[in-house]
Scaffold this motif. Structure first.
Motif, PDB file in Angstrom:
ATOM      1  N   THR A  26      81.211  32.059  39.367  1.00  0.00           N
ATOM      2  CA  THR A  26      80.142  32.765  38.681  1.00  0.00           C
ATOM      3  C   THR A  26      80.674  34.053  38.070  1.00  0.00           C
ATOM      4  OG1 THR A  26      78.579  31.851  40.252  1.00  0.00           O
ATOM      5  CG2 THR A  26      77.825  33.697  38.960  1.00  0.00           C
ATOM      6  N   PHE A  27      81.483  34.771  38.821  1.00  0.00           N
ATOM      7  CA  PHE A  27      82.046  36.022  38.311  1.00  0.00           C
ATOM      8  C   PHE A  27      82.913  35.756  37.093  1.00  0.00           C
ATOM      9  CE2 PHE A  27      85.424  39.246  38.284  1.00  0.00           C
ATOM     10  CZ  PHE A  27      84.639  40.363  38.089  1.00  0.00           C
ATOM     11  N   LYS A  28      83.721  34.708  37.121  1.00  0.00           N
ATOM     12  CA  LYS A  28      84.566  34.371  35.975  1.00  0.00           C
ATOM     13  C   LYS A  28      83.707  33.973  34.779  1.00  0.00           C
ATOM     14  CE  LYS A  28      88.619  32.918  38.577  1.00  0.00           C
ATOM     15  NZ  LYS A  28      89.462  31.788  38.982  1.00  0.00           N
ATOM     16  N   ASP A  29      82.656  33.203  35.033  1.00  0.00           N
ATOM     17  CA  ASP A  29      81.773  32.789  33.942  1.00  0.00           C
ATOM     18  C   ASP A  29      81.110  34.003  33.299  1.00  0.00           C
ATOM     19  OD1 ASP A  29      82.434  30.177  34.404  1.00  0.00           O
ATOM     20  OD2 ASP A  29      80.645  29.723  35.583  1.00  0.00           O
ATOM     21  N   TYR A  30      80.630  34.931  34.132  1.00  0.00           N
ATOM     22  CA  TYR A  30      79.996  36.131  33.591  1.00  0.00           C
ATOM     23  C   TYR A  30      81.002  36.983  32.837  1.00  0.00           C
ATOM     24  CZ  TYR A  30      75.604  35.356  36.040  1.00  0.00           C
ATOM     25  OH  TYR A  30      74.418  34.844  36.465  1.00  0.00           O
ATOM     26  N   LYS A  38      80.292  41.223  24.038  1.00  0.00           N
ATOM     27  CA  LYS A  38      80.822  42.458  23.462  1.00  0.00           C
ATOM     28  C   LYS A  38      81.370  42.215  22.057  1.00  0.00           C
ATOM     29  CE  LYS A  38      82.066  44.882  27.696  1.00  0.00           C
ATOM     30  NZ  LYS A  38      83.192  45.413  28.495  1.00  0.00           N
ATOM     31  N   ILE A  39      82.042  41.093  21.862  1.00  0.00           N
ATOM     32  CA  ILE A  39      82.584  40.771  20.541  1.00  0.00           C
ATOM     33  C   ILE A  39      81.452  40.602  19.531  1.00  0.00           C
ATOM     34  CG2 ILE A  39      83.761  38.977  19.198  1.00  0.00           C
ATOM     35  CD1 ILE A  39      85.619  38.581  21.612  1.00  0.00           C
ATOM     36  N   LEU A  40      80.432  39.841  19.897  1.00  0.00           N
ATOM     37  CA  LEU A  40      79.308  39.618  18.980  1.00  0.00           C
ATOM     38  C   LEU A  40      78.540  40.905  18.718  1.00  0.00           C
ATOM     39  CD1 LEU A  40      77.982  36.169  20.221  1.00  0.00           C
ATOM     40  CD2 LEU A  40      79.226  36.669  18.120  1.00  0.00           C
ATOM     41  N   LEU A  41      78.426  41.757  19.729  1.00  0.00           N
ATOM     42  CA  LEU A  41      77.741  43.036  19.553  1.00  0.00           C
ATOM     43  C   LEU A  41      78.520  43.928  18.584  1.00  0.00           C
ATOM     44  CD1 LEU A  41      75.261  44.569  20.572  1.00  0.00           C
ATOM     45  CD2 LEU A  41      76.722  45.570  22.328  1.00  0.00           C
ATOM     46  N   GLY A  42      79.836  43.906  18.691  1.00  0.00           N
ATOM     47  CA  GLY A  42      80.660  44.687  17.768  1.00  0.00           C
ATOM     48  C   GLY A  42      80.553  44.187  16.339  1.00  0.00           C
TER      49      GLY A  42
END
Length: 78
Positions: A26-30, A38-42
């Motif tokens: 789950t941590f890796k997926d998140y 972050k990429i899409l937000l940028g």
């Protein structure tokens, strides 16, 4: 029939994960989702900035290139 039931029971038990394995996955997926977020937000922020600057430029160009309106009065021989 009993053999099939045992096989199914063993098969289901072998597929279960421990809670630490689930937490790690789950941590890796998140982490991956957060990275793409972050990429899409940028990209979105950059495009919005470009659109805002374009709009401001067009507005300013419209004000500075507008010719003053002149009113022509027609005078008849009266």
């Amino acid at each position: 029939m009993q053999d099939e039931e045992r096989y199914m029971t063993l098969n289901v038990q072998s597929k279960k994960r421990t809670s630490t394995q689930t937490a790690q996955l789950t941590f890796k997926d998140y982490s991956v989702v957060l990275h793409w977020y972050k990429i899409l937000l940028g990209i979105s922020g950059t495009l919005n900035g470009i659109l805002a600057l374009t709009l401001i430029s067009l507005i300013l160009l419209g004000f500075y290139t507008e010719k003053p309106k002149t009113i022509k009065l027609r005078m008849d021989g009266a």
